[in-house]
Design an enzyme around this catalytic site. Structure first.
Site, PDB file in Angstrom:
ATOM      1  N   ARG A 194       0.865  -1.174   0.000  1.00 32.23           N
ATOM      2  CA  ARG A 194       0.000   0.000   0.000  1.00 32.23           C
ATOM      3  C   ARG A 194       0.905   1.227   0.000  1.00 32.23           C
ATOM      4  NH1 ARG A 194      -1.996  -3.611   3.907  1.00 32.23           N
ATOM      5  NH2 ARG A 194      -4.071  -4.445   3.432  1.00 32.23           N
ATOM      6  N   LYS A 235      -2.042  -2.687   7.886  1.00 34.87           N
ATOM      7  CA  LYS A 235      -3.200  -2.243   8.665  1.00 34.87           C
ATOM      8  C   LYS A 235      -3.258  -2.988   9.993  1.00 34.87           C
ATOM      9  CE  LYS A 235      -6.145  -0.887   4.790  1.00 34.87           C
ATOM     10  NZ  LYS A 235      -7.443  -1.113   4.088  1.00 34.87           N
ATOM     11  N   HIS A 275      -2.497   2.808  -5.764  1.00 33.99           N
ATOM     12  CA  HIS A 275      -3.137   1.520  -5.514  1.00 33.99           C
ATOM     13  C   HIS A 275      -3.255   0.693  -6.796  1.00 33.99           C
ATOM     14  CE1 HIS A 275      -4.767  -0.305  -1.909  1.00 33.99           C
ATOM     15  NE2 HIS A 275      -5.724  -0.885  -2.609  1.00 33.99           N
ATOM     16  N   ARG A 319      -0.596  -1.786  -6.989  1.00 33.80           N
ATOM     17  CA  ARG A 319      -0.873  -2.920  -6.089  1.00 33.80           C
ATOM     18  C   ARG A 319      -1.802  -3.909  -6.796  1.00 33.80           C
ATOM     19  NH1 ARG A 319      -1.211  -4.468  -0.542  1.00 33.80           N
ATOM     20  NH2 ARG A 319      -3.296  -5.037   0.186  1.00 33.80           N
ATOM     21  N   HIS A 368      -3.838  -9.388   3.163  1.00 33.47           N
ATOM     22  CA  HIS A 368      -5.278  -9.483   3.358  1.00 33.47           C
ATOM     23  C   HIS A 368      -5.588 -10.509   4.440  1.00 33.47           C
ATOM     24  CE1 HIS A 368      -6.252  -7.939  -0.974  1.00 33.47           C
ATOM     25  NE2 HIS A 368      -6.008  -6.963  -0.120  1.00 33.47           N
ATOM     26  N   TYR A 388      -9.428 -10.434  -7.371  1.00 30.54           N
ATOM     27  CA  TYR A 388      -8.411 -10.404  -8.411  1.00 30.54           C
ATOM     28  C   TYR A 388      -8.535 -11.583  -9.371  1.00 30.54           C
ATOM     29  CZ  TYR A 388      -6.243  -6.724  -5.708  1.00 30.54           C
ATOM     30  OH  TYR A 388      -6.015  -5.546  -5.040  1.00 30.54           O
TER      31      TYR A 388
END
Length: 249
Positions: A100, A124, A195, A198, A221, A230
């Site tokens: 990110r 995150k 992004h 990414r 994730h 994806y």
């Protein structure tokens, strides 16, 4: 005086006129607020929107770049210049690792292991993950640290890997601005954000046969369903290739 069926017919009519599910959902939300006001004012006794379900919005496919677009973008920065070398290295690392943008600009020098070719990332929720970097990205990192970073430091002390012209941590907005310049110079006619690289990282890995679980770990994730979006992009690409190259495509 409108009934539930009246509102359903209205929303259906609007949808048939070509409005998206998202726009229809916004209209329904507006109507709900409208009738709740009437309920509070005791103008009506039944809210006709209560039992109307929201339209299914689905999940939009992430925008991505082709491998040719990526090659053109990476070749754009002037690597004879200290800022150009920094930008090229940041783009290489971003595409090689799928970080990110916040993770990229926050990288510290000690979080990159040049010997093992691994970067330690705090994503995150401060969750840590180790992401391998390819030979190309590592080569540019070594060159940047040797040739460009000392010039950007200008005698100051900092453990931030990618420095601004003031020898400080770059902001996300600054990197986005630099990216826009390189996208324009690469003549890529698409709306691109950090992004997007990414997304390209994940999509290109899957296109070349990577395991979905591995891509999930690399992206950081928590839920596999987040990564599964994806696969739709990759499947779309496979259909394009089949149509283009198969004798009966």
């Amino acid at each position: 005086s409108a009934s539930r069926s009246n509102i359903q017919m209205y929303l259906s009519h609007r949808f048939e006129q070509g409005l998206s599910a998202r726009t229809t959902a916004r209209q329904l939300s507006c109507l709900r607020s409208f009738y709740r006001h009437f309920l509070r004012e005791n103008i009506i006794i039944v809210d006709p929107t209560v039992l109307i379900d929201n339209p299914k919005l689905g999940r939009p496919l992430p925008k991505s770049l082709s491998e040719q677009d990526i090659e053109a973008l990476l070749a754009t920065p002037d690597t004879e210049d200290s800022l150009g070398l920094r930008d090229r290295t940041m783009l290489e690392v971003l595409y090689a690792s799928g970080l990110r943008v916040t993770e990229l600009v926050s990288l510290r020098l000690h979080e990159v292991n040049l010997r093992q070719g691994i970067v330690r990332v705090f994503g995150k929720g401060s969750k840590e993950r180790l992401v391998p970097l390819g030979d190309e990205a590592m080569s540019w990192l070594q060159k940047y640290i040797k040739d460009s970073r000392p010039l950007l430091l200008n005698g100051k002390q900092s453990d931030i890997l990618f420095l601004s012209t003031r020898a400080q941590q770059m902001t996300r907005q600054t990197f986005w601005h630099r990216l826009k310049i390189h996208v324009r110079d690469a003549h890529i006619d698409k709306q691109i954000s950090p992004h997007t690289l990414r997304h390209a990282f994940a999509t290109h890995l899957l296109n070349h046969g990577a395991d979905l679980r591995v891509v999930q770990l690399l992206l950081g994730h928590c839920d596999l369903s987040t990564t599964q979006i994806y696969t739709h992009v990759a499947n779309s690409r496979m259909k394009e290739l089949h149509t283009e190259h198969h004798p009966r495509g």
